[in-house]
Design a protein around this motif. Structure first.
Motif, PDB file in Angstrom:
ATOM      1  N   LEU A 151       0.821  -1.210   0.000  1.00 27.41           N
ATOM      2  CA  LEU A 151       0.000   0.000   0.000  1.00 27.41           C
ATOM      3  C   LEU A 151       0.856   1.261   0.000  1.00 27.41           C
ATOM      4  O   LEU A 151       0.559   2.227  -0.714  1.00 27.41           O
ATOM      5  N   LEU A 152       1.905   1.264   0.805  1.00 30.24           N
ATOM      6  CA  LEU A 152       2.746   2.452   0.880  1.00 30.24           C
ATOM      7  C   LEU A 152       3.449   2.713  -0.446  1.00 30.24           C
ATOM      8  O   LEU A 152       3.533   3.858  -0.903  1.00 30.24           O
ATOM      9  N   ALA A 153       3.933   1.656  -1.081  1.00 22.15           N
ATOM     10  CA  ALA A 153       4.605   1.828  -2.363  1.00 22.15           C
ATOM     11  C   ALA A 153       3.644   2.319  -3.445  1.00 22.15           C
ATOM     12  O   ALA A 153       4.024   3.114  -4.313  1.00 22.15           O
ATOM     13  N   GLU A 154       2.396   1.878  -3.377  1.00 19.58           N
ATOM     14  CA  GLU A 154       1.409   2.236  -4.394  1.00 19.58           C
ATOM     15  C   GLU A 154       0.830   3.628  -4.194  1.00 19.58           C
ATOM     16  O   GLU A 154       0.339   4.246  -5.151  1.00 19.58           O
ATOM     17  N   THR A 155       0.864   4.130  -2.977  1.00 19.22           N
ATOM     18  CA  THR A 155       0.177   5.392  -2.678  1.00 19.22           C
ATOM     19  C   THR A 155       1.138   6.536  -2.349  1.00 19.22           C
ATOM     20  O   THR A 155       0.693   7.597  -1.909  1.00 19.22           O
ATOM     21  N   SER A 156       2.437   6.326  -2.538  1.00 14.96           N
ATOM     22  CA  SER A 156       3.405   7.377  -2.238  1.00 14.96           C
ATOM     23  C   SER A 156       4.416   7.483  -3.374  1.00 14.96           C
ATOM     24  O   SER A 156       4.421   6.680  -4.307  1.00 14.96           O
ATOM     25  N   ASP A 157       5.264   8.477  -3.283  1.00 22.35           N
ATOM     26  CA  ASP A 157       6.316   8.661  -4.289  1.00 22.35           C
ATOM     27  C   ASP A 157       7.602   7.917  -3.924  1.00 22.35           C
ATOM     28  O   ASP A 157       8.586   7.998  -4.663  1.00 22.35           O
ATOM     29  N   TYR A 158       7.587   7.200  -2.797  1.00 18.99           N
ATOM     30  CA  TYR A 158       8.786   6.474  -2.388  1.00 18.99           C
ATOM     31  C   TYR A 158       8.950   5.206  -3.225  1.00 18.99           C
ATOM     32  O   TYR A 158       7.991   4.426  -3.373  1.00 18.99           O
ATOM     33  N   PRO A 159      10.132   4.961  -3.762  1.00 16.06           N
ATOM     34  CA  PRO A 159      10.368   3.688  -4.456  1.00 16.06           C
ATOM     35  C   PRO A 159      10.359   2.558  -3.436  1.00 16.06           C
ATOM     36  O   PRO A 159      10.631   2.779  -2.248  1.00 16.06           O
ATOM     37  N   PRO A 160      10.047   1.338  -3.861  1.00 15.43           N
ATOM     38  CA  PRO A 160       9.977   0.224  -2.900  1.00 15.43           C
ATOM     39  C   PRO A 160      11.218   0.051  -2.043  1.00 15.43           C
ATOM     40  O   PRO A 160      11.116  -0.265  -0.853  1.00 15.43           O
ATOM     41  N   ASP A 161      12.411   0.284  -2.623  1.00 20.31           N
ATOM     42  CA  ASP A 161      13.628   0.059  -1.833  1.00 20.31           C
ATOM     43  C   ASP A 161      13.896   1.158  -0.812  1.00 20.31           C
ATOM     44  O   ASP A 161      14.864   1.081  -0.046  1.00 20.31           O
ATOM     45  N   ALA A 162      13.024   2.171  -0.755  1.00 16.58           N
ATOM     46  CA  ALA A 162      13.134   3.216   0.268  1.00 16.58           C
ATOM     47  C   ALA A 162      12.098   3.017   1.375  1.00 16.58           C
ATOM     48  O   ALA A 162      11.937   3.865   2.250  1.00 16.58           O
ATOM     49  N   ILE A 163      11.424   1.870   1.327  1.00 13.49           N
ATOM     50  CA  ILE A 163      10.333   1.581   2.267  1.00 13.49           C
ATOM     51  C   ILE A 163      10.711   0.388   3.144  1.00 13.49           C
ATOM     52  O   ILE A 163      11.347  -0.556   2.685  1.00 13.49           O
ATOM     53  N   SER A 164      10.299   0.436   4.401  1.00 13.37           N
ATOM     54  CA  SER A 164      10.528  -0.687   5.308  1.00 13.37           C
ATOM     55  C   SER A 164       9.404  -0.759   6.329  1.00 13.37           C
ATOM     56  O   SER A 164       8.647   0.202   6.508  1.00 13.37           O
ATOM     57  N   MET A 165       9.321  -1.905   6.995  1.00 13.99           N
ATOM     58  CA  MET A 165       8.317  -2.090   8.047  1.00 13.99           C
ATOM     59  C   MET A 165       8.968  -2.792   9.227  1.00 13.99           C
ATOM     60  O   MET A 165       9.707  -3.768   9.055  1.00 13.99           O
ATOM     61  N   THR A 166       8.708  -2.287  10.429  1.00 16.01           N
ATOM     62  CA  THR A 166       9.268  -2.870  11.646  1.00 16.01           C
ATOM     63  C   THR A 166       8.162  -3.170  12.644  1.00 16.01           C
ATOM     64  O   THR A 166       7.325  -2.312  12.935  1.00 16.01           O
ATOM     65  N   TYR A 167       8.147  -4.402  13.116  1.00 17.77           N
ATOM     66  CA  TYR A 167       7.250  -4.803  14.205  1.00 17.77           C
ATOM     67  C   TYR A 167       8.022  -4.728  15.518  1.00 17.77           C
ATOM     68  O   TYR A 167       9.121  -5.284  15.643  1.00 17.77           O
ATOM     69  N   TRP A 168       7.448  -4.046  16.490  1.00 14.60           N
ATOM     70  CA  TRP A 168       8.015  -4.022  17.840  1.00 14.60           C
ATOM     71  C   TRP A 168       7.136  -4.881  18.743  1.00 14.60           C
ATOM     72  O   TRP A 168       5.933  -4.687  18.817  1.00 14.60           O
ATOM     73  N   PHE A 169       7.762  -5.835  19.425  1.00 17.32           N
ATOM     74  CA  PHE A 169       7.044  -6.770  20.286  1.00 17.32           C
ATOM     75  C   PHE A 169       7.291  -6.403  21.745  1.00 17.32           C
ATOM     76  O   PHE A 169       8.405  -6.520  22.260  1.00 17.32           O
ATOM     77  N   ALA A 170       6.236  -5.938  22.396  1.00 16.28           N
ATOM     78  CA  ALA A 170       6.360  -5.546  23.796  1.00 16.28           C
ATOM     79  C   ALA A 170       6.670  -6.754  24.677  1.00 16.28           C
ATOM     80  O   ALA A 170       7.147  -6.596  25.794  1.00 16.28           O
ATOM     81  N   ASN A 171       6.394  -7.950  24.150  1.00 22.94           N
ATOM     82  CA  ASN A 171       6.689  -9.207  24.824  1.00 22.94           C
ATOM     83  C   ASN A 171       5.702  -9.487  25.945  1.00 22.94           C
ATOM     84  O   ASN A 171       5.127  -8.584  26.537  1.00 22.94           O
ATOM     85  N   SER A 172       5.518 -10.765  26.227  1.00 25.42           N
ATOM     86  CA  SER A 172       4.583 -11.173  27.274  1.00 25.42           C
ATOM     87  C   SER A 172       5.209 -11.095  28.656  1.00 25.42           C
ATOM     88  O   SER A 172       4.524 -11.246  29.653  1.00 25.42           O
TER      89      SER A 172
END
Length: 262
Positions: A151-172
């Protein structure tokens, strides 16, 4: 017609089309998950706390009312100080950022817990309140990861290689430091995900046409392990007693965790 599709709907559609029909087309109620209700409520509080903090609002009332939440938040700040630093002049940050895209007659929807961008790169951050998965590949294939990056690559001017996603796990475990998993993106992944989306949505269109003609959505094979914990197994005439314990695969485990919507 299904007006929109979120990552959780794509996940269910891919895991079991018949259950997707029961839930999103037939509107059949599902029994409440009492066991997971407490963790869902706690996850909602954690997301709300992070949103309040990002908006510059006081979070003291959250922290004072919940010692566990306070410990997790302190550990989070210690583990990821860069997430709590002041925004630079060239940076943009937005909590709970909604994003949508019309794609093959469907509206695809996503919500980023935190979106951070500058003139060079854009990052999607997502808070999870369950422990970090041991198998990184499972999360890479999860529809939340695939859809949000797409979605971010399709709806922004950023090329795919300038995009990333990070999950932060607060942990149990409140005393443990939060962990994270980051996923880079590129044009090859983008084209593959576009193809996967198009294939799945083509199937959905065909299944919807068949449904209008009285043909239900297809069921998964019993050996796939998706029926042993399904609340609709009896409606599908599936004998879950004959299925082995632990037959549900890792994808189904991740799929059972709902996204938190504030």
């Amino acid at each position: 017609m299904i007006p929109y599709l979120s990552q959780s709907q794509l996940k269910l559609l891919e895991t079991c089309p018949r259950k997707f029909q029961h839930v999103f087309i037939d509107g059949l109620p599902t029994p409440p998950n009492i066991e997971g209700q407490e963790s869902m409520e706690w996850g909602s509080r954690f997301h709300l706390l992070m949103q309040q903090r990002e908006l510059g609002l006081s979070v003291n009332s959250f922290l004072e009312a919940d010692d566990r939440l306070s410990r997790w938040f302190e550990n989070f700040v210690s583990a990821a100080p860069e997430l709590f630093a002041d925004v630079g002049e060239t940076a943009f940050r937005q909590a709970e950022r909604d994003i949508s895209l019309e794609f093959d007659d469907f509206l695809l929807l996503g919500r980023y817990d935190l979106f951070v961008a500058d003139d060079r790169a854009a990052k999607i951050l997502d808070w999870k309140t369950y422990p970090r998965p041991k198998n990184r590949a499972v999360l890479a294939k999860d529809w939340q990861t695939r859809l949000y990056l797409f979605l971010l690559a399709e709806t922004s001017d950023y090329p795919p290689d300038a995009i990333s996603m990070t999950y932060w796990f607060a942990n149990s475990q409140p005393q443990a430091e939060p962990q994270y998993l980051s996923f880079a993106y590129d044009s090859k992944q983008h084209q593959r995900i576009k193809k996967e989306l198009r294939s799945l949505l083509d199937k959905l269109e065909n299944w919807l046409q068949d449904y209008d003609n009285g043909i239900p959505f297809p069921m998964v094979a019993e050996t796939d392990g998706a029926c042993d914990r399904c609340t609709f197994s009896s409606r599908c005439d599936r004998d879950t007693d004959s299925l082995g314990e632990g037959s549900t695969d890792a994808i189904a485990d991740i799929s059972s965790i709902e996204e938190v919507v504030i």
